[in-house]
Design a protein around this motif. Structure first.
Motif, mmCIF file in Angstrom:
data_model
loop_
_atom_site.group_PDB
_atom_site.id
_atom_site.type_symbol
_atom_site.label_atom_id
_atom_site.label_comp_id
_atom_site.label_asym_id
_atom_site.label_seq_id
_atom_site.Cartn_x
_atom_site.Cartn_y
_atom_site.Cartn_z
ATOM 1 N N SER A 233 0.747 -1.023 0.533
ATOM 2 C CA SER A 233 0.408 0.102 -0.253
ATOM 3 C C SER A 233 0.805 1.092 -0.027
ATOM 4 O O SER A 233 0.344 2.819 -0.342
ATOM 5 C CB SER A 233 -1.046 0.054 1.305
ATOM 6 N N ASN A 234 2.252 1.280 0.611
ATOM 7 C CA ASN A 234 2.971 2.489 0.920
ATOM 8 C C ASN A 234 3.957 2.633 -0.518
ATOM 9 O O ASN A 234 4.948 3.102 -0.664
ATOM 10 C CB ASN A 234 3.505 1.917 1.821
ATOM 11 N N ARG B 44 -2.138 0.205 -10.710
ATOM 12 C CA ARG B 44 -1.378 1.361 -9.109
ATOM 13 C C ARG B 44 0.292 1.592 -8.796
ATOM 14 O O ARG B 44 0.716 2.710 -8.736
ATOM 15 C CB ARG B 44 -2.159 0.119 -8.013
#
Ligand code: G3I
Length: 306
Positions: A216-217, A252
């Motif tokens: 996610s980071n 992403r």
């Protein structure tokens, strides 16, 4: 822009693929390569076992075929890789101390010298850190017999061998901003920058699957490396899966790179699924009939194309 390479170029980035010399005679493969990609990385052909199979005797035939093809198409070339514990010919493991040191430096000097001026970025040292929570150096022959200083020495030798190539440290599982392995690489790069050891880029291999998903980071991770004053390149991207889920993961990753100006290019680790190193997987942008997958369209959109 309607191809990956053209779309990436609109923001000054390259979009590359790992290429195998033995596929360059296949017309569908070459058609897609030439149409979509603006950079190539030889998948195996520049590794130590291929380029110096016995001491002092260099063979560049297969790597040259890829370089010649790329140059004829105006593509950039990433050099992969000079100092790595794997695909290392047996003779290297028989050396100790200064003999090993001089073999390492000679290998860097000869291979980079052969391609001087033709390679935009070199993976000088590959995968030098352990997995898991220790943040320790991998116990390769280089680490065990030359100590911590071998990485720095390799980068200094590389700078002298081709002063115009960007010099990268490349690794996998350094995609999570807070993972111990990432912190260890981060600390090494910070130290190199502080002491003037030549390093220009960090390569995030970015091999993802269900066990190691896109963190996610991930964008924050790119930002933290960039803030050290190095470029970030996504060097071996592949993501297991299919359909929309795979496409959204690819989106992403590409969006994260696009959001950071020092993220200068992306390379996917193969073209059609059936040539992936993940033998039974489908981690790439083209299926085994060279059809564009949903992941392809997600990447194209994220690059700003359509
Ligand atoms: O060339 C020989 C051939 O002569 C022989 O008949 C055949 C039988 O196994 O093997 C061939 O060599 C294989 C080589 O790929 C070329 O196809 C090796 O066995 C095989 O181990 C090698 O795999 C490569 C792998 O690195 C080796 O570590 C993959 O193609 C390549 O995609 C993969 O790439 C690595 C990056 O360099 C570093 N990061 C991880 C990434 C994925 O593992």
């Amino acid at each position: 822009a309607s191809t990956l390479g053209e779309a990436a170029a609109e923001s000054g980035r390259y979009f590359g693929a790992a290429v195998a010399a033995n596929h360059l005679g296949e017309s569908q493969y070459v058609t897609v390569l030439n149409r979509e990609f603006t950079s190539v990385t030889p998948e195996n052909e520049m590794k130590w076992d291929a380029t110096e199979p016995s001491r002092g005797s260099f063979s560049f035939g297969n790597a040259d075929r890829i370089v010649n093809h790329a140059q004829s198409q105006g593509m950039k070339i990433r050099g992969h890789t000079l100092v790595w514990h794997s695909q290392l010919p047996g003779w290297v493991s028989g050396l100790w101390g200064d003999d090993l040191r001089s073999a390492m430096n000679n290998h860097i000097t000869q291979v980079m010298g052969h391609y001087r001026g033709k390679i935009h970025s070199w993976d000088v040292v590959n995968e030098a850190f352990e997995d898991g929570g220790s943040g320790a150096r991998r116990q390769s022959v280089f680490q065990q017999r030359l100590g911590d200083g071998y990485i720095e020495e390799a980068f200094r030798t590389a700078r002298a061998a081709d002063p115009n190539a960007k010099l990268c440290y490349n690794d996998y599982n350094i995609d999570d901003a807070n993972a111990a392995k990432t912190r260890a690489v981060y600390n090494m790069v910070r130290d190199f920058k502080a002491r003037g050891v030549p390093i220009d880029c960090v390569g995030l291999q970015s091999h993802f699957n269900s066990q190691s998903p896109v963190p996610s980071n991930y964008q924050q991770n790119i930002e933290q490396f960039a803030a050290l004053g190095v470029d970030v390149q996504i060097t071996e991207l592949d993501i297991e899966g299919s359909g929309t889920a795979q496409a959204e993961n690819y989106r992403r990753v590409v969006q994260a790179c696009m959001a950071v100006s020092r993220c200068t290019g992306i390379t996917v680790w193969g073209i059609p699924d059936h040539y992936s190193w993940r033998a039974s997987g489908t981690p790439l942008l083209f299926d085994s009939n060279y059809n564009k997958k949903p992941a392809y369209y997600a990447v194209l959109e994220a690059l700003g194309g359509s």
